[in-house]
Scaffold this motif. Structure first.
Motif, mmCIF file in Angstrom:
data_model
loop_
_atom_site.group_PDB
_atom_site.id
_atom_site.type_symbol
_atom_site.label_atom_id
_atom_site.label_comp_id
_atom_site.label_asym_id
_atom_site.label_seq_id
_atom_site.Cartn_x
_atom_site.Cartn_y
_atom_site.Cartn_z
ATOM 1 N N ALA A 130 0.819 -1.218 0.000
ATOM 2 C CA ALA A 130 0.000 0.000 0.000
ATOM 3 C C ALA A 130 0.850 1.263 0.000
ATOM 4 O O ALA A 130 0.451 2.285 -0.551
ATOM 5 C CB ALA A 130 -0.919 -0.007 1.224
ATOM 6 N N ASP A 131 2.037 1.187 0.614
ATOM 7 C CA ASP A 131 2.878 2.378 0.658
ATOM 8 C C ASP A 131 3.750 2.517 -0.575
ATOM 9 O O ASP A 131 4.607 3.410 -0.659
ATOM 10 C CB ASP A 131 3.749 2.370 1.910
ATOM 11 C CG ASP A 131 4.748 1.226 1.921
ATOM 12 O OD1 ASP A 131 4.700 0.392 0.987
ATOM 13 O OD2 ASP A 131 5.560 1.169 2.858
ATOM 14 N N GLY A 132 3.561 1.619 -1.557
ATOM 15 C CA GLY A 132 4.323 1.707 -2.788
ATOM 16 C C GLY A 132 5.564 0.840 -2.822
ATOM 17 O O GLY A 132 6.221 0.743 -3.864
ATOM 18 N N THR A 133 5.920 0.201 -1.715
ATOM 19 C CA THR A 133 7.108 -0.660 -1.693
ATOM 20 C C THR A 133 6.849 -1.907 -2.534
ATOM 21 O O THR A 133 5.815 -2.571 -2.396
ATOM 22 C CB THR A 133 7.451 -1.071 -0.252
ATOM 23 O OG1 THR A 133 7.684 0.099 0.525
ATOM 24 C CG2 THR A 133 8.673 -1.970 -0.218
ATOM 25 N N ARG A 134 7.791 -2.240 -3.393
ATOM 26 C CA ARG A 134 7.627 -3.410 -4.259
ATOM 27 C C ARG A 134 8.392 -4.606 -3.662
ATOM 28 O O ARG A 134 9.568 -4.479 -3.304
ATOM 29 C CB ARG A 134 8.144 -3.099 -5.662
ATOM 30 C CG ARG A 134 7.992 -4.256 -6.650
ATOM 31 C CD ARG A 134 8.132 -3.767 -8.072
ATOM 32 N NE ARG A 134 7.027 -2.853 -8.398
ATOM 33 C CZ ARG A 134 6.909 -2.221 -9.574
ATOM 34 N NH1 ARG A 134 7.827 -2.407 -10.514
ATOM 35 N NH2 ARG A 134 5.890 -1.437 -9.798
#
Length: 421
Positions: free
Chosen positions: A409-413
């Protein structure tokens, strides 16, 4: 000699016989009569010559007086004309100032009233501006005169006739009368022009007074604006404060521009507050969306999706194996599906890395995981720079591979690579 004369005179005149005394008396009477006639004739001639000279002298005096009167009338007319020209300049100056003030108030003050205390705050200015406009309209005879409009009956006077001393006395007298009339008309016209100029000046002064009162009220207006726009930037607040400070010692003519400058600064306060409020709202919405997504993923036990299979990881890994003299790995759907399942769980947890288990059916099995890399090349390079992960990529026993990624959700892949044989 005297006796001969007497004899000659007597011989020329026939007279009756008289006695001696009577004859002498008669002769003497005749002599007196003739002498008186001669004297009278001479006197008459002298008197006649004096009369002619007196008339010429009188005419000269009359001509000189006529010249003096005409020159005096010309000087008075020139003075009246100069006063008339000065009044025209006064009127033109006042009218130009009035039109400029009317227009600047309309565009810089009345059009910005929402930032200047609203309609009530500028009501007195609006009324005074209307009065000035009406004064100008009446003066020009049109509803909205401009700087190029012409004031009726406010033109220059005709040129003055010059005084020529060689003119006849009657002509000079007529010219003097004409010049006196010129002076009278110039004075009457000047008085009318002065009255009109004074009306315009009065209207300008009244509007200037109301503008000053409005300027004095703006600090309170600004304070109320700040109280309603607490998120405004310090720069916007400082700009408004500087605009307010410029009112100190300002002339009436400069007030519309200064008030407009404050209105612009006030709009900056509003824009700054609104921009910050929008930023805060957007940030809050983003955070709320992320929390909702996390909650949804946790409630389903997954990452909210199946992840994205990454065949590019296979190509990059085979390139590394080839560089080290090893055979290529083949893509395996079972390993890829297992990698996606685990990548989704890592993204849902969004709290660290851990390993899954052999999905079954593989004698040799291994797994690499990573997070934070934005591309396939970055992920594979990251693994190759780690001894344990490098060993998996280059393990000769592995012949199959599957890979997947999933964003938290925070954009971390999160990346997962599984090997098998």
């Amino acid at each position: 000699m005297g006796e001969e004369s007497t004899s000659l005179l007597e011989a020329a005149v026939e007279t009756p016989t008289h006695s001696g005394d009577e004859a002498v008396g008669a002769v003497r009477k005749r002599r007196l009569t003739r002498r008186g006639i001669a004297i009278a004739i001479v006197g008459a001639l002298v008197i006649a010559g004096g009369t002619v000279g007196g008339v010429a002298w009188a005419n000269q005096i009359a001509h000189e007086n006529a010249v003096a009167d005409a020159e005096a009338a010309h000087a008075a007319a020139a003075h009246a004309a100069a006063a008339h020209r000065a009044t025209l300049v006064w009127l033109d100056t006042s009218v130009d100032a009035g039109i400029a003030l009317r227009d600047s108030v309309a565009t810089g003050v009345l059009a910005r009233q929402d930032l200047l205390g609203g309609g009530g705050g500028v009501a007195a200015v609006a009324e005074s501006s209307t009065d000035l406009g009406a004064t100008l309209a009446e003066l020009f005879g049109v509803d909205a005169p401009t700087i190029d409009s012409v004031i009726p009956d406010a033109g220059p006077l005709p040129e003055l006739a010059s005084v020529d001393p060689e003119l006849g006395t009657d002509q000079l007298t007529a010219l003097a009368a004409e010049l006196v009339g010129y002076s009278r008309e110039a004075d009457e016209s000047r008085e009318g022009l002065a009255a009109r100029a004074a009306e315009v000046d009065t209207a300008i002064g009244a509007l200037g007074h109301e503008l000053g009162a409005l300027a004095s009220s703006l600090p309170q207006v600004n304070q109320a604006l700040l109280e309603g726009h607490t998120l405004a930037s310090a720069e916007a607040k400082a700009t408004a404060a500087g605009a307010l400070a410029s009112f100190d010692g300002a002339s009436d003519a400069s007030l519309p521009g200064l008030i407009e400058a404050y209105a612009t600064a006030a709009s900056g306060i509003v824009a700054s507050h609104d921009a910050e409020a929008a930023r805060i709202a957007a940030e809050a919405a983003r955070v709320a969306a992320e929390e909702a997504a996390k909650k949804a993923r946790r409630s389903t036990g997954g990452g909210g999706g199946t992840g994205t299979q990454q065949r590019g990881v296979l190509s990059e890994s085979n390139a590394q194996r080839a560089a080290n003299g090893l055979g290529a790995l083949s893509w395996n759907g079972t390993l890829a599906a297992a990698a996606c399942t685990w990548a989704s769980k890592l993204a849902a947890a969004d709290g660290g890395l851990s390993h899954s288990k052999n999905p079954g059916g593989f004698g040799w099995w291994g797994e690499n995981v990573a997070s934070g890399y934005g591309s396939v090349s970055a992920a594979v390079n990251g693994w190759m720079n780690s001894p344990d992960h490098r060993a998996n990529i280059l393990r000769p026993q592995f012949t199959l591979m599957g890979a997947c990624s999933m964003d938290a959700a925070d954009g971390t892949r999160y990346w997962v690579q599984q090997f098998g044989s």
